[in-house]
Design an enzyme around this catalytic site. Structure first.
Site, PDB file in Angstrom:
ATOM      1  N   ASN A   9       0.644  -1.032  -0.178  1.00  0.00           N
ATOM      2  CA  ASN A   9       0.191  -0.577   0.040  1.00  0.00           C
ATOM      3  C   ASN A   9       1.308   1.419  -0.042  1.00  0.00           C
ATOM      4  O   ASN A   9       1.607   1.676   0.992  1.00  0.00           O
ATOM      5  CB  ASN A   9      -0.855  -0.008   1.876  1.00  0.00           C
ATOM      6  CG  ASN A   9      -1.768   1.535   1.080  1.00  0.00           C
ATOM      7  OD1 ASN A   9      -1.584   2.183   0.394  1.00  0.00           O
ATOM      8  ND2 ASN A   9      -2.038   1.116   2.367  1.00  0.00           N
ATOM      9  N   LYS A  11       0.271   4.347  -0.161  1.00  0.00           N
ATOM     10  CA  LYS A  11      -0.229   4.939   0.233  1.00  0.00           C
ATOM     11  C   LYS A  11      -0.778   6.412  -0.756  1.00  0.00           C
ATOM     12  O   LYS A  11      -0.309   6.451  -2.295  1.00  0.00           O
ATOM     13  CB  LYS A  11      -0.343   5.754   1.337  1.00  0.00           C
ATOM     14  CG  LYS A  11      -0.040   4.746   3.019  1.00  0.00           C
ATOM     15  CD  LYS A  11       0.183   5.102   4.428  1.00  0.00           C
ATOM     16  CE  LYS A  11       0.186   3.895   4.754  1.00  0.00           C
ATOM     17  NZ  LYS A  11      -0.023   3.695   6.658  1.00  0.00           N
ATOM     18  N   HIS A  96      -9.779   1.202   4.566  1.00  0.00           N
ATOM     19  CA  HIS A  96      -8.373   0.710   5.544  1.00  0.00           C
ATOM     20  C   HIS A  96      -8.559   2.380   6.522  1.00  0.00           C
ATOM     21  O   HIS A  96      -9.454   3.387   6.310  1.00  0.00           O
ATOM     22  CB  HIS A  96      -7.159   1.830   4.120  1.00  0.00           C
ATOM     23  CG  HIS A  96      -5.869   1.850   4.988  1.00  0.00           C
ATOM     24  ND1 HIS A  96      -5.175   2.294   5.874  1.00  0.00           N
ATOM     25  CD2 HIS A  96      -5.146   1.350   5.068  1.00  0.00           C
ATOM     26  CE1 HIS A  96      -4.307   2.697   5.787  1.00  0.00           C
ATOM     27  NE2 HIS A  96      -4.060   1.189   5.227  1.00  0.00           N
ATOM     28  N   GLU A  98      -7.246   4.714   7.708  1.00  0.00           N
ATOM     29  CA  GLU A  98      -6.974   6.081   7.327  1.00  0.00           C
ATOM     30  C   GLU A  98      -8.319   6.818   6.395  1.00  0.00           C
ATOM     31  O   GLU A  98      -8.511   7.914   6.703  1.00  0.00           O
ATOM     32  CB  GLU A  98      -5.709   6.600   6.579  1.00  0.00           C
ATOM     33  CG  GLU A  98      -4.510   6.092   7.561  1.00  0.00           C
ATOM     34  CD  GLU A  98      -3.519   5.956   7.025  1.00  0.00           C
ATOM     35  OE1 GLU A  98      -2.908   5.733   4.848  1.00  0.00           O
ATOM     36  OE2 GLU A  98      -2.069   5.057   6.863  1.00  0.00           O
ATOM     37  N   GLU A 168      -5.489  -5.095  10.787  1.00  0.00           N
ATOM     38  CA  GLU A 168      -4.621  -3.536  11.257  1.00  0.00           C
ATOM     39  C   GLU A 168      -4.594  -2.705  12.082  1.00  0.00           C
ATOM     40  O   GLU A 168      -5.997  -1.769  12.273  1.00  0.00           O
ATOM     41  CB  GLU A 168      -4.605  -2.942   9.717  1.00  0.00           C
ATOM     42  CG  GLU A 168      -4.196  -3.710   8.346  1.00  0.00           C
ATOM     43  CD  GLU A 168      -3.599  -2.036   7.460  1.00  0.00           C
ATOM     44  OE1 GLU A 168      -2.663  -2.322   7.076  1.00  0.00           O
ATOM     45  OE2 GLU A 168      -4.225  -1.575   7.285  1.00  0.00           O
ATOM     46  N   GLY A 174       2.047   2.922  10.496  1.00  0.00           N
ATOM     47  CA  GLY A 174       3.283   3.838  10.405  1.00  0.00           C
ATOM     48  C   GLY A 174       3.115   4.347  11.438  1.00  0.00           C
ATOM     49  O   GLY A 174       3.840   5.385  11.644  1.00  0.00           O
ATOM     50  N   SER A 217       3.227  -1.426  11.083  1.00  0.00           N
ATOM     51  CA  SER A 217       5.125  -1.499  10.472  1.00  0.00           C
ATOM     52  C   SER A 217       5.397  -3.029  10.444  1.00  0.00           C
ATOM     53  O   SER A 217       5.780  -3.118  11.462  1.00  0.00           O
ATOM     54  CB  SER A 217       4.725  -0.655  12.311  1.00  0.00           C
ATOM     55  OG  SER A 217       4.709   0.259  12.319  1.00  0.00           O
TER      56      SER A 217
HETATM   57  C1  PEP Z   1      -1.158   0.149   5.427  1.00  0.00           C
HETATM   58  O1  PEP Z   1      -0.818   1.601   5.243  1.00  0.00           O
HETATM   59  O2  PEP Z   1      -2.093   0.252   5.467  1.00  0.00           O
HETATM   60  C2  PEP Z   1      -0.038   0.033   6.848  1.00  0.00           C
HETATM   61  C3  PEP Z   1       0.385  -1.238   7.657  1.00  0.00           C
HETATM   62  O3  PEP Z   1       1.085   0.785   6.850  1.00  0.00           O
HETATM   63  P1  PEP Z   1       2.136   0.724   7.670  1.00  0.00           P
HETATM   64  O4  PEP Z   1       2.851  -0.353   7.495  1.00  0.00           O
HETATM   65  O5  PEP Z   1       3.107   1.673   7.528  1.00  0.00           O
HETATM   66  O6  PEP Z   1       2.496   0.494   9.340  1.00  0.00           O
END
Ligand code: PEP
Length: 268
Positions: A9, A11, A96, A98, A168, A174, A217
Site C-alpha cells: 500500500n 498510500k 483502510h 485512514e 490492522e 505507520g 509497521s
Molecule cells: C498500511 O498502510 O496499511 C500499513 C500497514 O502501513 P505501515 O506498514 O506503514 O504501518
C-alpha cells in the site's frame, strides 16, 4: 491450504520518476515468489496506468487503495470499481483505517464498497482494526467483529471469504509500533472463530478458507515472526513497501514462514 498474499500500500506517495525507480528494483526481487504467493501493488489512482505497464506480465497484480460504492454519476472526486477494473486492478483495499478515520467512512460505507468491488469480480481487501483507546477499553474483539459483521450483513458469509481480511491495529499503522505476535495471534484466531460461529453448518470450510493478513509497521526485522503465526496468511505493507529491498525481504520472510520457498530460480 490458503495461498500466502502480500500487498503493498503506497498510500499517497510516489511520482512518475520514483515509481519507475522503485519498480525496476522491486520486480527482480519479487520474481522468485510470484508463483507461490499472491503479490499486489496498490499505487495512488493517477499512477495505476504506469504501474500496470511496469508490472506487465510478471504475474504481480495491480491493486487500488479505495473505490466508490457507486457505479457512475455525480460523485466528484470518486473512482468507481468499474474504472479500476478497466485499469487492470485485481485487488481493492476497502475500509483502510485512514479512510475510516480521516474521511469518515462507516462500516456501512465500507460494506457497500466491498459489495461493488466483489460484484465486478475484483478482490476486496477488508481492513479492520481497533484504535488504541478501544484496545485499552478491552473492545478490540467487539470492534473487529462489528466491522466484519457489517460486511456479512451486506454480502453474506460466503462472499466475505471471496475477499481478504486485513487486521490492522490502528495504533500500529505507520507508527513504527508493531502488535506483538501474541496480540496478532489472538485477533487472527478470534476472526476465524467469529466467522466459524457465523456459519456453524459450514464452519470448517469458510473460516478455514478465509485469508486473514496482518498490517501495521511490518518491517524486514519482524516480518518472519509475524508471518510464522498459524492464522496469519500474509501482510498489508505500507511504509516498508516504498523500499524495494525491504519489501523484497518481507516477501522472502513470508515465503519462508509459509513454507513455500521452492528454491526455484527463474532466469528469464
Ligand atoms: C498500511 O498502510 O496499511 C500499513 C500497514 O502501513 P505501515 O506498514 O506503514 O504501518
Amino acid at each position: 491450504m490458503r495461498k500466502p498474499i502480500l500487498i503493498a500500500n503506497w498510500k499517497m506517495n510516489g511520482s512518475l520518476q520514483s515509481n519507475q525507480a522503485l519498480m525496476v528494483r522491486l520486480l527482480p526481487r519479487l520474481r522468485l515468489f510470484r508463483k507461490t504467493m499472491d503479490l499486489a501493488v496498490c499505487p495512488p489512482f493517477p499512477y495505476l496506468f504506469q504501474v500496470r505497464d511496469l508490472l506487465g506480465y510478471t504475474g504481480i497484480m495491480l491493486g487500488a487503495q479505495n473505490a466508490s460504492s457507486y457505479v457512475s454519476g455525480a460523485y466528484t472526486g470518486e473512482v468507481s470499481a468499474t474504472m479500476l477494473q478497466e485499469m487492470g486492478c485485481r485487488y481493492v483495499l476497502v475500509g483502510h483505517s485512514e479512510r475510516r478515520a480521516l474521511y469518515g467512512e462507516t462500516s456501512q460505507d465500507v460494506s457497500a464498497k466491498f459489495r461493488s468491488v466483489l460484484g465486478l469480480g475484483l478482490i476486496p481487501v477488508l481492513c479492520v482494526g481497533e484504535t488504541l483507546e478501544e484496545r485499552e477499553n478491552n473492545q478490540t474483539r467487539t470492534v473487529i467483529e462489528q466491522q466484519i459483521q457489517a460486511v456479512i450483513d451486506e454480502v453474506g458469509l460466503a462472499s466475505l471469504a471471496r475477499g481478504v481480511v486485513a487486521y490492522e491495529p490502528v495504533w500500529a499503522i505507520g507508527t513504527g509500533e508493531t502488535a506483538t505476535p501474541e496480540q496478532v495471534s489472538l485477533v487472527h484466531q478470534d476472526i476465524r472463530q467469529f466467522v466459524a460461529r457465523c456459519a456453524p453448518e459450514a464452519s470448517g470450510d469458510i473460516s478455514q478458507e478465509l485469508r486473514v493478513i496482518y498490517g501495521g509497521s511490518v518491517k524486514p526485522g519482524n516480518a518472519f515472526e509475524l508471518f510464522s503465526l498459524p492464522d496469519v496468511d500474509g501482510g498489508l505493507i505500507g511504509g516498508a513497501s516504498l523500499h524495494a529491498d525491504d519489501f523484497g525481504t518481507i516477501a522472502g520472510a513470508l515465503a519462508e514462514a509459509s513454507g513455500v520457498l521452492t528454491g526455484e530460480c527463474e532466469t528469464e
